[in-house]
Design an enzyme around this catalytic site. Structure first.
Site, PDB file in Angstrom:
ATOM      1  N   ASP A 177     133.410  97.834  65.909  1.00  0.00           N
ATOM      2  CA  ASP A 177     132.408  97.254  65.001  1.00  0.00           C
ATOM      3  C   ASP A 177     131.813  96.007  65.654  1.00  0.00           C
ATOM      4  O   ASP A 177     130.756  96.081  66.284  1.00  0.00           O
ATOM      5  CB  ASP A 177     133.049  96.941  63.644  1.00  0.00           C
ATOM      6  CG  ASP A 177     132.056  96.361  62.640  1.00  0.00           C
ATOM      7  OD1 ASP A 177     130.854  96.319  62.945  1.00  0.00           O
ATOM      8  OD2 ASP A 177     132.479  95.935  61.538  1.00  0.00           O
ATOM      9  N   GLU A 217     139.794 100.143  62.811  1.00  0.00           N
ATOM     10  CA  GLU A 217     138.550  99.477  63.219  1.00  0.00           C
ATOM     11  C   GLU A 217     138.808  98.094  63.829  1.00  0.00           C
ATOM     12  O   GLU A 217     139.598  97.320  63.291  1.00  0.00           O
ATOM     13  CB  GLU A 217     137.662  99.360  61.967  1.00  0.00           C
ATOM     14  CG  GLU A 217     136.304  98.747  62.217  1.00  0.00           C
ATOM     15  CD  GLU A 217     135.383  98.902  61.003  1.00  0.00           C
ATOM     16  OE1 GLU A 217     135.586  99.832  60.192  1.00  0.00           O
ATOM     17  OE2 GLU A 217     134.465  98.076  60.856  1.00  0.00           O
ATOM     18  N   ASP A 257     140.868  98.247  58.876  1.00  0.00           N
ATOM     19  CA  ASP A 257     139.911  97.396  59.597  1.00  0.00           C
ATOM     20  C   ASP A 257     140.522  96.017  59.811  1.00  0.00           C
ATOM     21  O   ASP A 257     140.737  95.278  58.857  1.00  0.00           O
ATOM     22  CB  ASP A 257     138.600  97.290  58.805  1.00  0.00           C
ATOM     23  CG  ASP A 257     137.517  96.546  59.575  1.00  0.00           C
ATOM     24  OD1 ASP A 257     137.773  96.096  60.714  1.00  0.00           O
ATOM     25  OD2 ASP A 257     136.397  96.410  59.029  1.00  0.00           O
ATOM     26  N   LYS A 287     125.366  99.045  61.821  1.00  0.00           N
ATOM     27  CA  LYS A 287     124.859  98.245  60.704  1.00  0.00           C
ATOM     28  C   LYS A 287     123.447  97.782  61.031  1.00  0.00           C
ATOM     29  O   LYS A 287     123.196  97.305  62.146  1.00  0.00           O
ATOM     30  CB  LYS A 287     125.730  96.999  60.493  1.00  0.00           C
ATOM     31  CG  LYS A 287     127.181  97.293  60.177  1.00  0.00           C
ATOM     32  CD  LYS A 287     128.019  96.019  60.084  1.00  0.00           C
ATOM     33  CE  LYS A 287     129.445  96.394  59.697  1.00  0.00           C
ATOM     34  NZ  LYS A 287     130.386  95.272  59.777  1.00  0.00           N
ATOM     35  N   LYS A 293     141.482  96.184  54.661  1.00  0.00           N
ATOM     36  CA  LYS A 293     141.309  95.057  55.581  1.00  0.00           C
ATOM     37  C   LYS A 293     142.681  94.478  55.906  1.00  0.00           C
ATOM     38  O   LYS A 293     143.435  94.109  54.990  1.00  0.00           O
ATOM     39  CB  LYS A 293     140.415  93.996  54.942  1.00  0.00           C
ATOM     40  CG  LYS A 293     139.010  94.498  54.626  1.00  0.00           C
ATOM     41  CD  LYS A 293     138.191  94.655  55.888  1.00  0.00           C
ATOM     42  CE  LYS A 293     136.745  95.010  55.550  1.00  0.00           C
ATOM     43  NZ  LYS A 293     135.878  94.974  56.740  1.00  0.00           N
ATOM     44  N   LYS A 305     138.976 101.723  52.946  1.00  0.00           N
ATOM     45  CA  LYS A 305     139.175 100.961  54.176  1.00  0.00           C
ATOM     46  C   LYS A 305     139.947  99.697  53.833  1.00  0.00           C
ATOM     47  O   LYS A 305     139.457  98.857  53.077  1.00  0.00           O
ATOM     48  CB  LYS A 305     137.821 100.641  54.807  1.00  0.00           C
ATOM     49  CG  LYS A 305     137.938 100.264  56.247  1.00  0.00           C
ATOM     50  CD  LYS A 305     136.618 100.396  56.967  1.00  0.00           C
ATOM     51  CE  LYS A 305     135.781  99.146  56.823  1.00  0.00           C
ATOM     52  NZ  LYS A 305     134.589  99.193  57.697  1.00  0.00           N
ATOM     53  N   GLU A 326     129.408 102.474  53.435  1.00  0.00           N
ATOM     54  CA  GLU A 326     129.925 101.559  52.414  1.00  0.00           C
ATOM     55  C   GLU A 326     128.797 100.883  51.631  1.00  0.00           C
ATOM     56  O   GLU A 326     128.704  99.671  51.620  1.00  0.00           O
ATOM     57  CB  GLU A 326     130.832 100.529  53.088  1.00  0.00           C
ATOM     58  CG  GLU A 326     130.198  99.868  54.290  1.00  0.00           C
ATOM     59  CD  GLU A 326     131.189  99.076  55.163  1.00  0.00           C
ATOM     60  OE1 GLU A 326     130.805  98.019  55.648  1.00  0.00           O
ATOM     61  OE2 GLU A 326     132.338  99.519  55.351  1.00  0.00           O
TER      62      GLU A 326
HETATM   63 MG   LIG Z   1     134.303  96.120  60.256  1.00  0.00          MG
END
Ligand SMILES: [Mg+2]
Length: 375
Positions: A247, A222, A196, A271, A167, A165, A325
Site C-alpha cells: 500500500d 498489507e 493491515d 487509491k 489493523k 481488514k 473499502e
Molecule cells: Mg493500507
C-alpha cells in the site's frame, strides 16, 4: 470559443469532517475531526462537477497544502478550459506543481464528473466502460476500543459484509493475536480476514510474527514494514505463504514498475489519493495487471464524492478485483454530504446510476462543515 463544458467558476472549500469513531493504524491515530478539501467546478451550461481531496498528514499530505495547490496553482489551468480536455489539463497540472496528489485527484475527479454530466454518461463509461457494478465491501477493524469494534463487526456481518481488514501493529504482537483470535471466532466460514500493518512492523523478527498470523488464514497481509523497506518486504513475501499487499510503498506508476520488476509484494492497493487521480491510478492497475497482479480498492478518510469516484474507478478496472473499502462516509464520518448516500448493501458497494458520478451533493450539509471557501 465558449462550449457547454467550458469551466466558468471554481470554488475550493476547506472542510472539517467530524468523525464518529476513533481509528488507530500502525502509522498514526485519527480522532474527532479530520480536515479535507472539496472542489466545485461550474460549466457554462450551469452543470456542476465535484472533486474531493482526502489527505492525511502522516500518510500523504496536508489538507492546507492541497487546498492551496488547487486555489493558487491549478485554478489558472481550469478557468476557461473545457472539462473534456481532461488529459491535457492533467498533463499541465503535473508540470505546474510537484506532488499534491490529492489536489490533482480532486481536479481530475471534478473534470470527469462535469464531462460525464454534460455528455450524459457515467464516469465509468468515460474510463472504458462498466466491467462490474457491484464491488465486494471490505471493512476495516481499526478502533482502539476493541469492544466497540466487536459490535461494529456484528453489525457489518448483519449487513452482509464478508471481508474484514484488521489493523495491526499498533499494539504488541501478543495483543494482536488475542484480537484476531476473538474476531476469527465470531466470523462465519464464508468471511475472510485480511491484516493491515500500515508499516507498523520492524523487519527484525517480522517473519515469525507473520507466520503466527497465518493461522488465521488471512487473504493477504498489507504493508507490514515501512514504505521504503522494500527489500525487507520482499523477504517477507518469499518467507510466508500468504500474499503480501503493498500500500504505502506504491503511490505512483514508477513505483508500480519497481513493484512488478522486483516482485517484493504479490498485490497492490490502489487509491485515487495516493496516485493523484484516475489516469495514474489506472496506469498503476495496468502495470500490475500486465504482471498478473491483482489490486485492491483502497481509500483514505473520504466523503461521498471521493468514494463515488473510487467506485467508478473500480467499476471500470478489471484487475482491481480484491474488493474495496468505500464505506467511510457511512460508518466513520459524522456528516453525509450526498443527498442519496453511496449504496452499501448485500456486502457490497454499488455503482450509482446516472451521468457523471451519479451523485447529488447536499450543499447545506457541505456548508455545515466548511470552514474556508475560495472562489
Ligand atoms: Mg493500507
Amino acid at each position: 470559443m465558449i462550449y457547454a463544458d467550458t469551466i466558468r467558476a471554481l470554488d475550493v472549500r476547506f472542510v472539517r469532517w467530524p468523525l464518529k469513531m476513533k481509528r488507530r493504524h500502525g502509522v498514526g491515530d485519527v480522532e474527532k475531526v479530520l480536515p479535507g478539501v472539496v472542489l466545485r467546478l461550474e460549466a457554462e451550461d450551469g452543470s456542476v462537477g465535484w472533486g474531493e481531496a482526502a489527505p492525511w498528514a502522516v500518510f500523504s499530505g496536508t489538507a492546507e497544502a492541497n487546498a492551496a495547490a488547487i486555489d493558487v496553482y491549478l485554478r489558472p489551468l481550469l478557468i476557461g478550459r473545457r472539462a473534456s480536455e481532461v488529459a491535457r489539463i492533467m498533463d499541465e497540472a503535473a508540470h505546474a506543481i510537484v506532488g499534491h496528489g490529492e489536489a490533482k485527484a480532486a481536479v481530475e475527479m471534478a473534470l470527469y464528473d462535469l464531462w460525464g454530466r454534460i455528455a450524459g454518461v457515467p464516469v465509468a463509461a468515460l474510463l472504458g466502460g462498466v466491467f462490474r457494478d457491484r464491488i465486494p465491501l471490505s471493512v476495516s477493524i481499526a478502533n482502539p476500543d476493541f469492544e466497540a469494534d466487536l459490535l461494529f463487526l456484528e453489525e457489518r456481518l448483519a449487513d452482509g459484509v464478508r471481508l474484514f481488514k484488521v489493523k495491526t501493529g499498533f499494539l504488541t504482537h501478543r495483543e494482536d493475536l488475542v484480537r484476531l483470535e476473538a474476531l476469527k471466532t465470531r466470523l462465519p466460514d464464508d468471511a475472510e480476514i485480511r491484516i493491515d500493518y500500515n508499516q507498523g512492523l520492524e523487519p527484525y523478527g517480522a517473519v515469525a510474527k507473520l507466520r503466527d498470523m497465518e493461522r488465521f488464514a488471512p487473504g493477504f497481509i498489507e504493508q507490514p514494514v515501512k514504505r521504503d523497506q522494500r527489500d525487507a518486504m520482499g523477504d517477507l513475501a518469499r518467507a510466508i505463504d500468504t500474499p503480501i499487499l503493498a500500500d504505502e510503498s506504491v503511490f505512483s506508476p514508477a513505483e508500480a514498475i519497481d513493484l512488478v520488476s522486483r516482485r517484493y509484494a504479490d498485490a497492490v492497493s490502489i487509491k485515487l489519493m495516493k496516485a493523484g487521480g484516475f489516469t495514474a491510478a489506472r496506469t498503476i492497475a495496468a502495470i500490475a495487471g500486465a504482471a498478473g497482479m491483482p489490486a485492491y480498492g483502497g481509500t483514505m478518510y473520504e466523503a461521498g464524492i471521493a468514494l463515488a469516484a473510487g467506485i467508478h474507478l473500480v467499476a471500470a478496472t478489471p484487475n482491481i478485483c480484491l474488493g474495496a473499502e468505500f464505506y467511510t462516509s457511512r460508518y466513520v464520518l459524522g456528516v453525509e454530504i450526498l443527498r442519496e448516500p453511496i449504496r452499501l448493501d448485500d456486502g457490497a458497494s454499488h455503482l450509482p446510476a446516472g451521468s457523471g458520478f451519479g451523485i447529488e451533493v447536499d450543499e447545506e450539509a457541505l456548508a455545515s462543515v466548511t470552514v474556508d471557501r475560495r472562489t
